[in-house]
Design a protein around this motif. Structure first.
Motif, short mmCIF file in Angstrom:
data_model
loop_
_atom_site.label_atom_id
_atom_site.label_comp_id
_atom_site.label_asym_id
_atom_site.label_seq_id
_atom_site.Cartn_x
_atom_site.Cartn_y
_atom_site.Cartn_z
N SER A 281 0.82 -1.21 0.00
CA SER A 281 0.00 0.00 0.00
C SER A 281 0.86 1.26 0.00
O SER A 281 0.33 2.37 0.04
CB SER A 281 -0.93 0.01 1.21
OG SER A 281 -0.18 -0.01 2.42
N GLN A 282 2.18 1.07 -0.02
CA GLN A 282 3.15 2.17 -0.03
C GLN A 282 2.95 3.14 1.13
O GLN A 282 3.00 4.37 0.95
CB GLN A 282 3.13 2.89 -1.36
CG GLN A 282 4.02 2.25 -2.43
CD GLN A 282 5.46 2.08 -1.95
OE1 GLN A 282 6.25 3.03 -1.94
NE2 GLN A 282 5.82 0.88 -1.52
N LYS A 283 2.74 2.56 2.32
CA LYS A 283 2.67 3.35 3.54
C LYS A 283 4.05 3.44 4.19
O LYS A 283 4.19 3.93 5.31
CB LYS A 283 1.65 2.75 4.50
CG LYS A 283 0.22 2.86 4.01
CD LYS A 283 -0.76 2.29 5.00
CE LYS A 283 -2.19 2.44 4.49
NZ LYS A 283 -3.19 1.84 5.42
N THR A 284 5.04 2.92 3.51
CA THR A 284 6.43 3.03 3.95
C THR A 284 7.27 3.57 2.80
O THR A 284 6.99 3.28 1.63
CB THR A 284 6.98 1.66 4.40
OG1 THR A 284 8.37 1.79 4.73
CG2 THR A 284 6.83 0.62 3.30
N THR A 285 8.27 4.37 3.13
CA THR A 285 9.14 4.94 2.09
C THR A 285 10.32 4.03 1.78
O THR A 285 11.05 4.26 0.84
CB THR A 285 9.67 6.31 2.54
OG1 THR A 285 10.40 6.16 3.77
CG2 THR A 285 8.53 7.29 2.73
N GLU A 286 10.49 2.97 2.61
CA GLU A 286 11.63 2.07 2.42
C GLU A 286 11.39 1.11 1.26
O GLU A 286 10.33 0.49 1.15
CB GLU A 286 11.89 1.26 3.68
CG GLU A 286 13.10 0.34 3.53
CD GLU A 286 13.31 -0.53 4.78
OE1 GLU A 286 14.37 -1.15 4.87
OE2 GLU A 286 12.42 -0.57 5.63
N LEU A 287 12.38 1.02 0.38
CA LEU A 287 12.36 0.02 -0.70
C LEU A 287 13.46 -0.98 -0.38
O LEU A 287 14.62 -0.79 -0.75
CB LEU A 287 12.59 0.69 -2.06
CG LEU A 287 11.53 1.69 -2.51
CD1 LEU A 287 11.90 2.32 -3.85
CD2 LEU A 287 10.15 1.02 -2.60
N ASN A 288 13.08 -2.02 0.35
CA ASN A 288 14.05 -2.99 0.84
C ASN A 288 14.42 -4.00 -0.24
O ASN A 288 13.54 -4.73 -0.73
CB ASN A 288 13.46 -3.70 2.06
CG ASN A 288 14.45 -4.66 2.69
OD1 ASN A 288 14.65 -5.75 2.17
ND2 ASN A 288 15.07 -4.25 3.77
N PRO A 289 15.68 -4.06 -0.65
CA PRO A 289 16.09 -4.96 -1.74
C PRO A 289 15.78 -6.43 -1.46
O PRO A 289 15.37 -7.16 -2.36
CB PRO A 289 17.60 -4.73 -1.85
CG PRO A 289 17.81 -3.37 -1.29
CD PRO A 289 16.81 -3.23 -0.19
N GLN A 290 15.99 -6.87 -0.20
CA GLN A 290 15.73 -8.27 0.12
C GLN A 290 14.24 -8.60 -0.01
O GLN A 290 13.87 -9.65 -0.54
CB GLN A 290 16.22 -8.60 1.54
CG GLN A 290 17.73 -8.72 1.67
CD GLN A 290 18.41 -7.36 1.64
OE1 GLN A 290 17.84 -6.37 2.06
NE2 GLN A 290 19.63 -7.32 1.15
N LEU A 291 13.39 -7.71 0.48
CA LEU A 291 11.95 -7.95 0.39
C LEU A 291 11.49 -7.97 -1.06
O LEU A 291 10.73 -8.85 -1.49
CB LEU A 291 11.19 -6.87 1.17
CG LEU A 291 9.66 -6.95 1.10
CD1 LEU A 291 9.16 -8.28 1.62
CD2 LEU A 291 9.03 -5.80 1.86
N ILE A 292 11.96 -7.00 -1.84
CA ILE A 292 11.56 -6.92 -3.25
C ILE A 292 12.07 -8.12 -4.02
O ILE A 292 11.36 -8.70 -4.86
CB ILE A 292 12.06 -5.60 -3.86
CG1 ILE A 292 11.33 -4.42 -3.20
CG2 ILE A 292 11.87 -5.58 -5.38
CD1 ILE A 292 11.87 -3.06 -3.57
N ALA A 293 13.29 -8.56 -3.72
CA ALA A 293 13.85 -9.74 -4.40
C ALA A 293 13.06 -10.99 -4.02
O ALA A 293 12.81 -11.86 -4.87
CB ALA A 293 15.32 -9.91 -4.05
N LYS A 294 12.68 -11.11 -2.75
CA LYS A 294 11.92 -12.29 -2.32
C LYS A 294 10.53 -12.32 -2.95
O LYS A 294 10.05 -13.38 -3.36
CB LYS A 294 11.81 -12.32 -0.79
CG LYS A 294 13.12 -12.60 -0.10
CD LYS A 294 12.94 -12.86 1.39
CE LYS A 294 12.52 -14.29 1.64
NZ LYS A 294 12.53 -14.66 3.05
N ILE A 295 9.89 -11.17 -3.05
CA ILE A 295 8.58 -11.11 -3.71
C ILE A 295 8.72 -11.54 -5.17
O ILE A 295 7.93 -12.34 -5.68
CB ILE A 295 7.98 -9.69 -3.62
CG1 ILE A 295 7.58 -9.38 -2.17
CG2 ILE A 295 6.79 -9.55 -4.55
CD1 ILE A 295 7.13 -7.95 -1.95
N THR A 296 9.74 -11.01 -5.84
CA THR A 296 9.97 -11.36 -7.24
C THR A 296 10.24 -12.84 -7.39
O THR A 296 9.73 -13.49 -8.31
CB THR A 296 11.17 -10.55 -7.79
OG1 THR A 296 10.90 -9.14 -7.65
CG2 THR A 296 11.42 -10.86 -9.26
N ALA A 297 11.02 -13.40 -6.47
CA ALA A 297 11.37 -14.82 -6.55
C ALA A 297 10.17 -15.72 -6.24
O ALA A 297 9.91 -16.68 -6.97
CB ALA A 297 12.52 -15.13 -5.59
#
Length: 203
Positions: free
Chosen positions: A47-63
């Motif tokens: 919901s983009q209620k956080t400004t952090e773009l965490n690489p590990q989280l984004i990579a895990k979602i993609t994976a």
């Protein structure tokens, strides 16, 4: 160093929602469980209620959603693309811990629960890993590793290194296909090329 293009976050989230439907449909809770993060963490991110773009989280979602890299690589900054591809492969269990720099999994302070159980390396070990990073990237992208003295091999290597992140992502997806699936893609591409050439169209 900027890791992601914030002006393309909506594009990435759109791709995530698309694959949540295709892989399930999958709820935010189920995606959180798949990626080992808290439901509130996943909800804030989507919901983009956080400004952090965490690489590990984004990579895990993609994976975990098995999102084709070429569909979202424009969201990743060019200088971070190779590292991001390694992270995705790691979380897909296509890359072992021996072939990834531990610093890549800890530099960006991942959310609780997103980091795999990894032993901390010493400073000297990390230095060696940094020196090996270029070779690791070549392995992931399936580059030719024959003798650099051969001019034709050098030319191929230079062409591979000149690919854009989007093109590298497509190549990675292509090389992971089965032999007959690769042949099908080549046939389709060749037919399109011949059609454009027959029509006198520039590609």
């Amino acid at each position: 160093m900027a890791e992601f293009r914030r002006n393309k976050i909506e594009m990435f989230l759109g791709v995530v929602r698309k694959y949540m439907q295709m892989r399930g449909p999958m709820s935010q809770k189920e995606l959180a469980e798949q990626t080992d993060v808290g439901i509130s963490t996943m909800s804030r991110f989507l919901s983009q209620k956080t400004t952090e773009l965490n690489p590990q989280l984004i990579a895990k979602i993609t994976a975990k959603l098995n999102i084709p890299l070429h569909e979202m690589i424009d969201f990743v900054e060019e200088d971070f693309a190779d590292r991001f591809i390694r992270l995705v492969k790691f979380y897909k269990d296509e890359l072992s811990e021996e072939n990834i720099d531990v610093a890549e999994l800890t530099d960006s302070a991942p959310d609780p629960g997103t980091q795999k159980n990894i032993n901390h390396t010493t400073t000297s070990e990390r230095r060696v890993a940094d020196e090996d990073r270029r070779e690791t990237t070549r392995e992931i992208l399936k580059e030719d590793k024959t003798s650099p003295k051969d001019r034709s091999d050098k030319s191929i290597r230079e062409k591979l290194e000149s690919l854009t992140p989007r093109q590298r992502a497509f190549m990675t997806e292509f090389l992971n296909l089965k032999l007959e699936e690769r042949d099908l893609i080549v046939d389709v591409g060749n037919n399109m090329f011949q059609y454009f050439k027959m029509k006198g169209m520039d590609i």
